[in-house]
Design a protein around this motif. Structure first.
Motif, PDB file in Angstrom:
ATOM      1  N   SER A  28      55.302  48.925  37.946  1.00  0.00           N
ATOM      2  CA  SER A  28      55.533  47.124  37.478  1.00  0.00           C
ATOM      3  C   SER A  28      53.998  46.714  37.191  1.00  0.00           C
ATOM      4  O   SER A  28      53.772  47.055  38.763  1.00  0.00           O
ATOM      5  CB  SER A  28      56.485  46.686  37.956  1.00  0.00           C
ATOM      6  N   GLU A  29      53.603  46.192  36.270  1.00  0.00           N
ATOM      7  CA  GLU A  29      52.691  45.293  36.465  1.00  0.00           C
ATOM      8  C   GLU A  29      53.046  44.319  37.044  1.00  0.00           C
ATOM      9  O   GLU A  29      53.823  43.266  36.523  1.00  0.00           O
ATOM     10  CB  GLU A  29      52.529  45.051  35.238  1.00  0.00           C
ATOM     11  N   TRP A  30      52.054  43.729  37.622  1.00  0.00           N
ATOM     12  CA  TRP A  30      51.822  42.444  38.438  1.00  0.00           C
ATOM     13  C   TRP A  30      50.747  41.468  38.261  1.00  0.00           C
ATOM     14  O   TRP A  30      49.710  42.053  38.397  1.00  0.00           O
ATOM     15  CB  TRP A  30      52.681  42.789  40.189  1.00  0.00           C
ATOM     16  N   ARG A  31      50.456  40.350  38.660  1.00  0.00           N
ATOM     17  CA  ARG A  31      48.794  39.347  39.020  1.00  0.00           C
ATOM     18  C   ARG A  31      48.672  38.569  40.356  1.00  0.00           C
ATOM     19  O   ARG A  31      50.218  38.004  40.061  1.00  0.00           O
ATOM     20  CB  ARG A  31      48.673  38.672  37.402  1.00  0.00           C
ATOM     21  N   ILE A  32      47.944  38.585  40.457  1.00  0.00           N
ATOM     22  CA  ILE A  32      48.211  37.508  41.753  1.00  0.00           C
ATOM     23  C   ILE A  32      46.467  36.145  40.605  1.00  0.00           C
ATOM     24  O   ILE A  32      45.948  36.928  40.409  1.00  0.00           O
ATOM     25  CB  ILE A  32      47.011  37.808  42.887  1.00  0.00           C
ATOM     26  N   ILE A  33      47.193  35.013  40.648  1.00  0.00           N
ATOM     27  CA  ILE A  33      46.826  33.995  40.616  1.00  0.00           C
ATOM     28  C   ILE A  33      45.863  33.578  41.379  1.00  0.00           C
ATOM     29  O   ILE A  33      46.887  32.726  42.522  1.00  0.00           O
ATOM     30  CB  ILE A  33      46.654  34.054  38.744  1.00  0.00           C
ATOM     31  N   ASN A  34      45.108  32.464  40.670  1.00  0.00           N
ATOM     32  CA  ASN A  34      45.415  31.101  41.287  1.00  0.00           C
ATOM     33  C   ASN A  34      46.498  30.316  41.267  1.00  0.00           C
ATOM     34  O   ASN A  34      46.756  29.402  40.232  1.00  0.00           O
ATOM     35  CB  ASN A  34      43.907  30.601  41.179  1.00  0.00           C
ATOM     36  N   ASP A  35      46.195  29.251  41.776  1.00  0.00           N
ATOM     37  CA  ASP A  35      47.511  28.226  41.794  1.00  0.00           C
ATOM     38  C   ASP A  35      47.043  26.918  40.785  1.00  0.00           C
ATOM     39  O   ASP A  35      47.885  26.381  40.401  1.00  0.00           O
ATOM     40  CB  ASP A  35      47.342  27.271  43.089  1.00  0.00           C
ATOM     41  N   GLY A  72      46.274  32.709  51.299  1.00  0.00           N
ATOM     42  CA  GLY A  72      45.591  31.390  50.487  1.00  0.00           C
ATOM     43  C   GLY A  72      46.398  30.411  49.609  1.00  0.00           C
ATOM     44  O   GLY A  72      47.353  30.199  49.766  1.00  0.00           O
ATOM     45  N   TYR A  73      45.403  30.556  48.675  1.00  0.00           N
ATOM     46  CA  TYR A  73      45.726  29.552  47.182  1.00  0.00           C
ATOM     47  C   TYR A  73      46.221  30.217  46.130  1.00  0.00           C
ATOM     48  O   TYR A  73      46.871  29.978  45.257  1.00  0.00           O
ATOM     49  CB  TYR A  73      44.616  28.653  46.523  1.00  0.00           C
ATOM     50  N   ARG A  74      46.863  31.425  47.037  1.00  0.00           N
ATOM     51  CA  ARG A  74      46.677  32.286  45.407  1.00  0.00           C
ATOM     52  C   ARG A  74      48.539  32.550  45.205  1.00  0.00           C
ATOM     53  O   ARG A  74      49.207  32.032  46.061  1.00  0.00           O
ATOM     54  CB  ARG A  74      46.122  33.668  45.372  1.00  0.00           C
ATOM     55  N   ILE A  75      48.793  33.084  43.726  1.00  0.00           N
ATOM     56  CA  ILE A  75      50.306  33.059  43.571  1.00  0.00           C
ATOM     57  C   ILE A  75      50.689  34.621  43.399  1.00  0.00           C
ATOM     58  O   ILE A  75      49.901  35.189  42.425  1.00  0.00           O
ATOM     59  CB  ILE A  75      50.601  32.462  42.242  1.00  0.00           C
ATOM     60  N   LEU A  76      51.642  35.402  43.886  1.00  0.00           N
ATOM     61  CA  LEU A  76      51.895  36.393  43.094  1.00  0.00           C
ATOM     62  C   LEU A  76      52.736  36.465  41.533  1.00  0.00           C
ATOM     63  O   LEU A  76      54.062  36.012  42.029  1.00  0.00           O
ATOM     64  CB  LEU A  76      52.082  37.560  44.019  1.00  0.00           C
ATOM     65  N   CYS A  77      52.511  37.590  40.856  1.00  0.00           N
ATOM     66  CA  CYS A  77      53.523  37.387  39.690  1.00  0.00           C
ATOM     67  C   CYS A  77      53.370  38.139  39.036  1.00  0.00           C
ATOM     68  O   CYS A  77      53.466  38.808  39.326  1.00  0.00           O
ATOM     69  CB  CYS A  77      52.812  36.009  38.847  1.00  0.00           C
ATOM     70  N   ALA A  91      45.571  34.612  28.894  1.00  0.00           N
ATOM     71  CA  ALA A  91      45.170  36.006  29.154  1.00  0.00           C
ATOM     72  C   ALA A  91      44.616  36.657  29.728  1.00  0.00           C
ATOM     73  O   ALA A  91      43.525  35.828  30.208  1.00  0.00           O
ATOM     74  CB  ALA A  91      45.479  36.583  27.610  1.00  0.00           C
ATOM     75  N   TYR A  92      44.333  37.705  29.959  1.00  0.00           N
ATOM     76  CA  TYR A  92      43.866  38.440  31.403  1.00  0.00           C
ATOM     77  C   TYR A  92      43.479  37.670  32.580  1.00  0.00           C
ATOM     78  O   TYR A  92      43.074  38.310  33.115  1.00  0.00           O
ATOM     79  CB  TYR A  92      42.621  38.976  30.711  1.00  0.00           C
ATOM     80  N   SER A  93      44.560  36.478  32.660  1.00  0.00           N
ATOM     81  CA  SER A  93      43.723  36.141  34.166  1.00  0.00           C
ATOM     82  C   SER A  93      44.504  36.578  35.466  1.00  0.00           C
ATOM     83  O   SER A  93      45.839  37.782  35.161  1.00  0.00           O
ATOM     84  CB  SER A  93      44.587  34.533  33.728  1.00  0.00           C
ATOM     85  N   GLY A  94      43.652  36.592  36.295  1.00  0.00           N
ATOM     86  CA  GLY A  94      43.879  37.073  37.474  1.00  0.00           C
ATOM     87  C   GLY A  94      43.521  38.219  38.105  1.00  0.00           C
ATOM     88  O   GLY A  94      43.265  38.843  37.318  1.00  0.00           O
ATOM     89  N   LEU A  95      44.341  39.061  38.957  1.00  0.00           N
ATOM     90  CA  LEU A  95      43.537  40.487  39.501  1.00  0.00           C
ATOM     91  C   LEU A  95      44.935  40.874  39.371  1.00  0.00           C
ATOM     92  O   LEU A  95      46.543  40.822  39.658  1.00  0.00           O
ATOM     93  CB  LEU A  95      43.788  40.392  41.503  1.00  0.00           C
ATOM     94  N   ARG A  96      44.912  42.606  38.420  1.00  0.00           N
ATOM     95  CA  ARG A  96      45.953  42.772  37.891  1.00  0.00           C
ATOM     96  C   ARG A  96      46.535  44.362  39.037  1.00  0.00           C
ATOM     97  O   ARG A  96      45.323  44.907  39.275  1.00  0.00           O
ATOM     98  CB  ARG A  96      45.380  43.493  36.715  1.00  0.00           C
ATOM     99  N   VAL A  97      47.560  44.481  38.744  1.00  0.00           N
ATOM    100  CA  VAL A  97      47.687  45.698  40.327  1.00  0.00           C
ATOM    101  C   VAL A  97      49.681  46.341  39.387  1.00  0.00           C
ATOM    102  O   VAL A  97      50.190  45.198  38.020  1.00  0.00           O
ATOM    103  CB  VAL A  97      47.566  45.375  41.651  1.00  0.00           C
ATOM    104  N   LYS A  98      49.513  47.335  39.797  1.00  0.00           N
ATOM    105  CA  LYS A  98      50.460  48.335  39.185  1.00  0.00           C
ATOM    106  C   LYS A  98      51.857  48.227  40.507  1.00  0.00           C
ATOM    107  O   LYS A  98      50.911  48.833  41.869  1.00  0.00           O
ATOM    108  CB  LYS A  98      50.665  49.180  38.610  1.00  0.00           C
ATOM    109  N   ILE A  99      52.333  47.783  41.175  1.00  0.00           N
ATOM    110  CA  ILE A  99      53.899  48.515  42.467  1.00  0.00           C
ATOM    111  C   ILE A  99      54.996  48.681  41.622  1.00  0.00           C
ATOM    112  O   ILE A  99      55.755  48.335  40.866  1.00  0.00           O
ATOM    113  CB  ILE A  99      53.729  47.198  42.861  1.00  0.00           C
TER     114      ILE A  99
END
Length: 129
Positions: free
Chosen positions: A104-111, A25-30, A93-101
């Protein structure tokens, strides 16, 4: 003729890259940029807990992938996308869904969570922290 497993011919980096999630959808992987493990000039090491807090509260993210519906709403984004793949962005700070891959730390945030784009993120940190 022997069967060839395509995954066996890929390099380790290519296999890891294939494991990155596709933002929906409208999410961004960072990606969260690597947190330095020393203070200032490098003479004093940071505790693991201090590094984790910095990962969680970082304001700077690297845009890896943009979902198919991000920035498509012309009413919400009349001037177009706020960022593109390869940009360093500022977010809260603390925004988005936090995941480790792969460690490494990654976030999925809204646009609409992008607060700014920076050319060089070095030297940017959270105020008051």
């Amino acid at each position: 003729m022997a069967d060839i497993n395509v995954d066996e011919t890929l390099s380790e980096a290519e296999r890891k890259a294939k494991q990155l999630p596709e933002p929906s959808g409208y999410r961004i992987l960072c990606m969260v940029p690597k947190i330095e493990d020393t203070f200032g000039s490098g003479a004093i090491l940071k505790a693991d807990s201090a590094i984790r807090v910095e990962e969680q509260t970082t304001l700077v993210l690297f845009v890896a992938k943009i979902g198919p519906d991000a920035y498509k709403d012309k009413k919400r984004f009349p001037s177009g996308p706020w960022c593109k793949e390869g940009d360093f962005i500022l977010t809260r700070a603390y925004s988005g869904l936090r995941v480790k891959i792969h460690g490494s730390e990654w976030r999925i945030i809204n646009d609409d969570s992008v607060d700014g784009v920076v050319e060089d993120p070095r030297g940017i940190s959270r105020a008051g922290g």
